[in-house]
Write a protein that holds these residues in place. Structure first.
Motif, PDB file in Angstrom:
ATOM      1  N   PRO A 115       0.816  -1.218   0.000  1.00 59.43           N
ATOM      2  CA  PRO A 115       0.000   0.000   0.000  1.00 59.43           C
ATOM      3  C   PRO A 115       0.848   1.267   0.000  1.00 59.43           C
ATOM      4  O   PRO A 115       2.023   1.238   0.371  1.00 59.43           O
ATOM      5  CB  PRO A 115      -0.811  -0.117   1.301  1.00 59.43           C
ATOM      6  N   ARG A 116       0.206   2.336  -0.479  1.00 61.26           N
ATOM      7  CA  ARG A 116       0.794   3.672  -0.463  1.00 61.26           C
ATOM      8  C   ARG A 116       2.081   3.780  -1.272  1.00 61.26           C
ATOM      9  O   ARG A 116       3.013   4.485  -0.914  1.00 61.26           O
ATOM     10  CB  ARG A 116       1.023   4.153   0.983  1.00 61.26           C
ATOM     11  N   GLN A 117       2.140   3.050  -2.376  1.00 64.74           N
ATOM     12  CA  GLN A 117       3.224   3.197  -3.341  1.00 64.74           C
ATOM     13  C   GLN A 117       2.677   3.884  -4.592  1.00 64.74           C
ATOM     14  O   GLN A 117       1.470   3.943  -4.805  1.00 64.74           O
ATOM     15  CB  GLN A 117       3.805   1.830  -3.709  1.00 64.74           C
ATOM     16  N   ALA A 118       3.574   4.382  -5.430  1.00 61.50           N
ATOM     17  CA  ALA A 118       3.144   5.162  -6.593  1.00 61.50           C
ATOM     18  C   ALA A 118       2.259   4.363  -7.544  1.00 61.50           C
ATOM     19  O   ALA A 118       1.287   4.889  -8.093  1.00 61.50           O
ATOM     20  CB  ALA A 118       4.381   5.680  -7.331  1.00 61.50           C
ATOM     21  N   SER A 119       2.590   3.081  -7.745  1.00 62.14           N
ATOM     22  CA  SER A 119       1.849   2.276  -8.715  1.00 62.14           C
ATOM     23  C   SER A 119       0.864   1.313  -8.072  1.00 62.14           C
ATOM     24  O   SER A 119       0.385   0.387  -8.724  1.00 62.14           O
ATOM     25  CB  SER A 119       2.833   1.491  -9.583  1.00 62.14           C
ATOM     26  N   THR A 120       0.541   1.533  -6.808  1.00 60.42           N
ATOM     27  CA  THR A 120      -0.346   0.617  -6.089  1.00 60.42           C
ATOM     28  C   THR A 120      -1.805   0.820  -6.512  1.00 60.42           C
ATOM     29  O   THR A 120      -2.277   1.960  -6.547  1.00 60.42           O
ATOM     30  CB  THR A 120      -0.228   0.832  -4.574  1.00 60.42           C
ATOM     31  N   PRO A 121      -2.532  -0.270  -6.838  1.00 62.88           N
ATOM     32  CA  PRO A 121      -3.961  -0.120  -7.143  1.00 62.88           C
ATOM     33  C   PRO A 121      -4.727   0.428  -5.935  1.00 62.88           C
ATOM     34  O   PRO A 121      -4.342   0.197  -4.781  1.00 62.88           O
ATOM     35  CB  PRO A 121      -4.394  -1.549  -7.479  1.00 62.88           C
ATOM     36  N   GLU A 122      -5.822   1.114  -6.201  1.00 64.64           N
ATOM     37  CA  GLU A 122      -6.564   1.765  -5.126  1.00 64.64           C
ATOM     38  C   GLU A 122      -7.146   0.763  -4.137  1.00 64.64           C
ATOM     39  O   GLU A 122      -7.206   1.020  -2.932  1.00 64.64           O
ATOM     40  CB  GLU A 122      -7.682   2.629  -5.720  1.00 64.64           C
ATOM     41  N   PHE A 123      -7.563  -0.417  -4.626  1.00 58.04           N
ATOM     42  CA  PHE A 123      -8.157  -1.400  -3.719  1.00 58.04           C
ATOM     43  C   PHE A 123      -7.126  -1.927  -2.709  1.00 58.04           C
ATOM     44  O   PHE A 123      -7.482  -2.342  -1.607  1.00 58.04           O
ATOM     45  CB  PHE A 123      -8.805  -2.554  -4.495  1.00 58.04           C
TER      46      PHE A 123
ATOM     47  N   ASP B 253      -7.012   0.513   0.071  1.00 62.80           N
ATOM     48  CA  ASP B 253      -8.227   0.413   0.881  1.00 62.80           C
ATOM     49  C   ASP B 253      -8.195  -0.783   1.826  1.00 62.80           C
ATOM     50  O   ASP B 253      -8.727  -0.718   2.941  1.00 62.80           O
ATOM     51  CB  ASP B 253      -9.463   0.312  -0.027  1.00 62.80           C
ATOM     52  N   TRP B 254      -7.577  -1.899   1.391  1.00 60.33           N
ATOM     53  CA  TRP B 254      -7.755  -3.157   2.117  1.00 60.33           C
ATOM     54  C   TRP B 254      -6.487  -3.720   2.760  1.00 60.33           C
ATOM     55  O   TRP B 254      -6.572  -4.630   3.588  1.00 60.33           O
ATOM     56  CB  TRP B 254      -8.313  -4.218   1.170  1.00 60.33           C
ATOM     57  N   VAL B 255      -5.318  -3.244   2.376  1.00 59.53           N
ATOM     58  CA  VAL B 255      -4.076  -3.910   2.788  1.00 59.53           C
ATOM     59  C   VAL B 255      -3.294  -3.033   3.762  1.00 59.53           C
ATOM     60  O   VAL B 255      -3.088  -1.844   3.520  1.00 59.53           O
ATOM     61  CB  VAL B 255      -3.199  -4.254   1.560  1.00 59.53           C
ATOM     62  N   ASN B 256      -2.868  -3.646   4.860  1.00 60.29           N
ATOM     63  CA  ASN B 256      -1.994  -2.974   5.827  1.00 60.29           C
ATOM     64  C   ASN B 256      -0.524  -3.132   5.468  1.00 60.29           C
ATOM     65  O   ASN B 256       0.273  -2.228   5.656  1.00 60.29           O
ATOM     66  CB  ASN B 256      -2.222  -3.560   7.224  1.00 60.29           C
ATOM     67  N   TRP B 257      -0.175  -4.327   4.995  1.00 55.22           N
ATOM     68  CA  TRP B 257       1.231  -4.655   4.724  1.00 55.22           C
ATOM     69  C   TRP B 257       1.295  -5.580   3.516  1.00 55.22           C
ATOM     70  O   TRP B 257       0.520  -6.524   3.415  1.00 55.22           O
ATOM     71  CB  TRP B 257       1.859  -5.323   5.939  1.00 55.22           C
TER      72      TRP B 257
END
Length: 359
Positions: free
Chosen positions: A273-281, A284-288
């Motif tokens: 999560p929270r990377q430049a190319s990370t999908p939005e879902f 929303d759903w992933v901590n790590w």
């Protein structure tokens, strides 16, 4: 775009001139001959492996393939499923086929780290006293950590060094484990009573998390019929430890395109999560998300799968087929995902669909 293959060894074409063949260094020719012999032996034995396992295990072909891939690649395997689904029997049967030194450790709440790795004791001989290390059950080729999440994290962590370094340290002295060395651990779903979640550092050391589900009715009927009769067939060994070590080298020699390596890395990275190319879902759903080991195991597993299926190179399908067992224990969902009933396998499926595959 054309795929560029990473060179892995010097090959001698069958129609090469004698001068070309003579130019290849003898050690390389010997290595090529050994790899060819190992490949032919593995492929010729594939049907016999299934036949021997079929004496004890009914169905579960996808599960068996994933565990075999992990063994061929030299990785550890976590097997998750409810009690009574033949997880332990499956591991013991595979150990018999590969004729490996096998130990089973029943993980219980009162199990201590020394019960797994071994401990130092005081010995008296000839009027002298000295400390001696008594090896634990971890000193085997294949160790079944049965119901590993039934013991507290302190004892679970006793496997960390063994799984990564293939050694045990006691009183400052390192004791090498025998090769090949595998840990095949079984665990019950964490929703069950009396379970302790495995630490993320230990989960990451497992190549695959294989999920065993209930059998279809016809296969369950066959299991019940077979296990309630007197006749029991014995599994015959097909390989030994030296064969397994040769398979490890063979898997690493399978060629893979540079674009496929990049695809595996991007697939694993897209779970963070929270990377430049990370999908939005994912945000929303992933901590790590998955770390670098995920990409390494995706590539190694894809090589072993290609080899097991009789192909000399890796395809996109090999990587995609192993995405779930490689990633499901490396991605930690957040409370929002749990509240919405999101399953980890559905997240991985969306990751595969969202990641553009090389042509």
């Amino acid at each position: 775009s054309r795929l560029r293959f990473t060179p892995f060894m010097t090959d001698v074409p069958s129609d090469a001139s004698p001068a070309a063949a003579d130019s290849v260094p003898p050690p390389l020719v010997d290595r090529f001959a050994q790899e060819r012999a190992s490949t032919e032996r593995l492929l010729s034995s594939r049907a016999r492996i299934e036949e021997e396992l079929g004496k004890a295990i009914v169905g579960q072909r996808a599960i068996i393939e994933q565990i075999l891939i992990a063994l061929l690649a030299g990785g550890h395997c976590l097997i998750t499923g409810a009690p009574g689904l033949a997880k332990t029997l499956l591991v013991k049967s595979i150990a018999q086929i590969f004729h490996l030194d096998f130990r089973r450790v029943q993980f219980t709440p009162d199990l201590m780290p020394a019960d797994v790795t071994g401990t130092e004791i005081l010995l008296e001989s000839g009027g002298e006293r000295r400390m001696a290390f008594v090896r634990g059950p971890i000193f085997a080729n294949m160790v079944l950590a049965d119901e590993i999440n039934r013991t507290p994290p302190k004892t679970q962590a006793a496997l960390l060094e063994a799984m990564q370094e293939h050694q045990v340290t006691a009183a400052g002295v390192r004791h090498a484990l025998p090769e090949p060395f595998f840990v095949l651990a079984t665990q019950n779903p964490i929703e069950m009573e009396g379970t302790y979640p495995l630490p993320e550092a230990q989960l990451d050391r497992f190549m695959f998390n294989v999920v065993v589900d209930y059998l279809p009715e016809d296969e369950e009927v066959e299991v019940v019929a077979r296990t309630t009769q007197a006749k029991k067939e014995q599994i015959q060994p097909l390989f030994d430890g030296s064969d397994v070590l040769a398979f490890h080298q063979l898997v690493r020699s399978v060629p893979i395109a540079d674009e496929l390596v990049r695809y595996a890395v991007r697939l694993a990275a897209s779970s963070r999560p929270r990377q430049a190319s990370t999908p939005e879902f994912v945000n929303d759903w992933v901590n790590w998300g998955a770390g670098t080991r995920a990409g390494q195991f995706l590539v190694l597993g894809a090589k072993a799968r290609a080899l097991l299926q009789g192909r000399a190179h890796v395809t996109v399908e090999d990587i995609q087929a192993l995405a779930a067992p490689t990633l499901r224990h490396r991605i930690l969902l957040n409370y929002r995902a749990e509240a919405e009933g999101v399953q980890i396998d559905s997240v991985i499926s969306r990751l595969v669909s969202a990641q553009k595959a090389p042509i």
